[in-house]
Design a protein around this motif. Structure first.
Motif, mmCIF file in Angstrom:
data_model
loop_
_atom_site.group_PDB
_atom_site.id
_atom_site.type_symbol
_atom_site.label_atom_id
_atom_site.label_comp_id
_atom_site.label_asym_id
_atom_site.label_seq_id
_atom_site.Cartn_x
_atom_site.Cartn_y
_atom_site.Cartn_z
ATOM 1 N N GLY A 105 0.819 -1.193 0.000
ATOM 2 C CA GLY A 105 0.000 0.000 0.000
ATOM 3 C C GLY A 105 0.854 1.244 0.000
ATOM 4 N N ASN A 113 -3.853 3.590 -0.836
ATOM 5 C CA ASN A 113 -4.172 2.673 -1.932
ATOM 6 C C ASN A 113 -3.553 1.318 -1.635
ATOM 7 O OD1 ASN A 113 -5.458 4.708 -3.662
ATOM 8 N ND2 ASN A 113 -3.388 5.587 -3.784
ATOM 9 N N VAL A 114 -4.412 0.311 -1.518
ATOM 10 C CA VAL A 114 -3.964 -1.021 -1.089
ATOM 11 C C VAL A 114 -4.291 -2.034 -2.180
ATOM 12 C CG1 VAL A 114 -4.246 -2.854 0.629
ATOM 13 C CG2 VAL A 114 -4.353 -0.440 1.322
#
Length: 338
Positions: A105, A113-114
């Motif tokens: 992430g 944002n993973v």
């Protein structure tokens, strides 16, 4: 074995990356906290805590609801290392639930944002545990409402299908009544003509008995004549049984059809009295009384005709039994006179 090798490669790669990132102590603190994201039918929460020496630990949970409203949960511990605004690590697991999965992430503008090797790809915002629980509750309520709507639609569809089936049955019923009203009077009329043979066959037997009773003289010729007359009487009796069988079969068929149509009319009446009657059903129902009345008239008229034929058969049976007794009494007296 291939799966375990793949898992080992993933783990080795992750370990190498983690070793490279170990000196980055301060980065983990920047990524710590709770990150949440809810979607149309899912919610994700990722909790990250620093574990010292640039390491992180945490927990990833997801909840989703499928089209049938079934709830699916995913809950795995996370471990890894952070560098600046990014981290890389793994979702712990065992072979029963798919094994260890790589996850990474990056934090940008307050959005984490993973992505993970199991297909997860989501953008999370900072939040709290209760945010996750609240979204789960909202999704559950939405799912329940959707299920209720689906159930209502399914129930309405079943009702509509049932009514359409009733319309089709009434149409078929009226058609069958038409066939019944056209065919059965002709059939019973034909059987009445056939049954007229009762009188003629009985008279044949009576004539043979009268002839038999005249042969009282002894001798082989007389014996032969007596047996010949008996054979003629037996053939007449067999013919009577054949006529009776034909009439009986026709009557049985008539009664079976009449019972089926009567039952169909009763079912149609009950169906038209139930809720949810449509215009198409009302139209069919409006036409049914005329067909029902025609059925009742034909049923009574043809039924009465078969009862008359049954009485005629019974009369012929009694008369032929009396003639048989006369024959038996005569033969007992004269059959040995040779």
């Amino acid at each position: 074995m291939a799966g375990r090798f793949s898992n080992w490669v993933k783990s080795s790669w992750l370990l190498s990356v983690l070793l490279l990132m170990l000196p980055l102590h301060a980065a983990a603190a920047e990524l710590s906290g709770t990150f949440v994201r809810g979607g149309r039918d899912f919610v994700v929460v990722l909790q990250i805590l620093p574990a010292g020496d640039g390491k992180i630990v945490g927990r990833l949970r997801t909840a989703s609801f499928d089209a049938k409203g079934v709830k699916h949960l995913f809950d795995r511990p996370v471990s890894g290392a952070a560098s600046g605004d990014s981290f890389i690590g793994k979702l712990e697991g065992n072979w029963d639930n798919g094994g260890t999965v790589a996850i990474s992430g990056s934090l940008s503008g307050g959005t984490l944002n993973v992505s993970a090797a199991n297909g997860l790809n989501v953008s999370l915002r900072r939040g709290e545990e209760q945010d996750f629980n609240r979204i789960v509750e909202l999704l559950a309520n939405k799912s329940n409402a959707t299920q209720q709507e689906n159930a209502q639609r399914e129930s309405a569809k079943k009702t509509e299908n049932a009514i359409n089936a009733t319309v089709s049955r009434i149409k078929a019923l009226r058609f069958d009544i038409g066939l019944f009203a056209n065919a059965e009077p002709r059939t019973v009329e034909a059987k009445a003509i056939t049954a007229e043979q009762y009188r003629g066959l009985t008279q044949q037997i009576r004539d043979k008995v009268d002839q038999l009773e005249q042969i009282t003289q002894p001798g082989l010729e007389s014996v032969s004549k007596r047996y010949a007359l008996q054979a003629d009487m037996s053939r007449a009796e067999t013919a009577t049984l054949r006529v009776a069988s034909e009439v009986f079969d026709a009557q049985k068929n008539f009664e079976t059809q009449a019972a089926k149509l009567s039952s169909g009319i009763g079912e149609a009446q009950r169906a038209c009295g139930s809720p949810g009657v449509t215009q198409a059903l009302r139209q069919e129902w409006a036409l049914l009384p005329a067909s029902s009345s025609a059925f009742e008239q034909i049923n009574k008229g043809v039924g009465d005709s078969y009862r008359i034929l049954r009485d005629a058969r019974q009369k012929a049976k009694v008369e032929q039994q009396e003639l048989r007794k006369r024959t038996s009494a005569f033969m007992t007296q004269y059959q040995y006179r040779r």
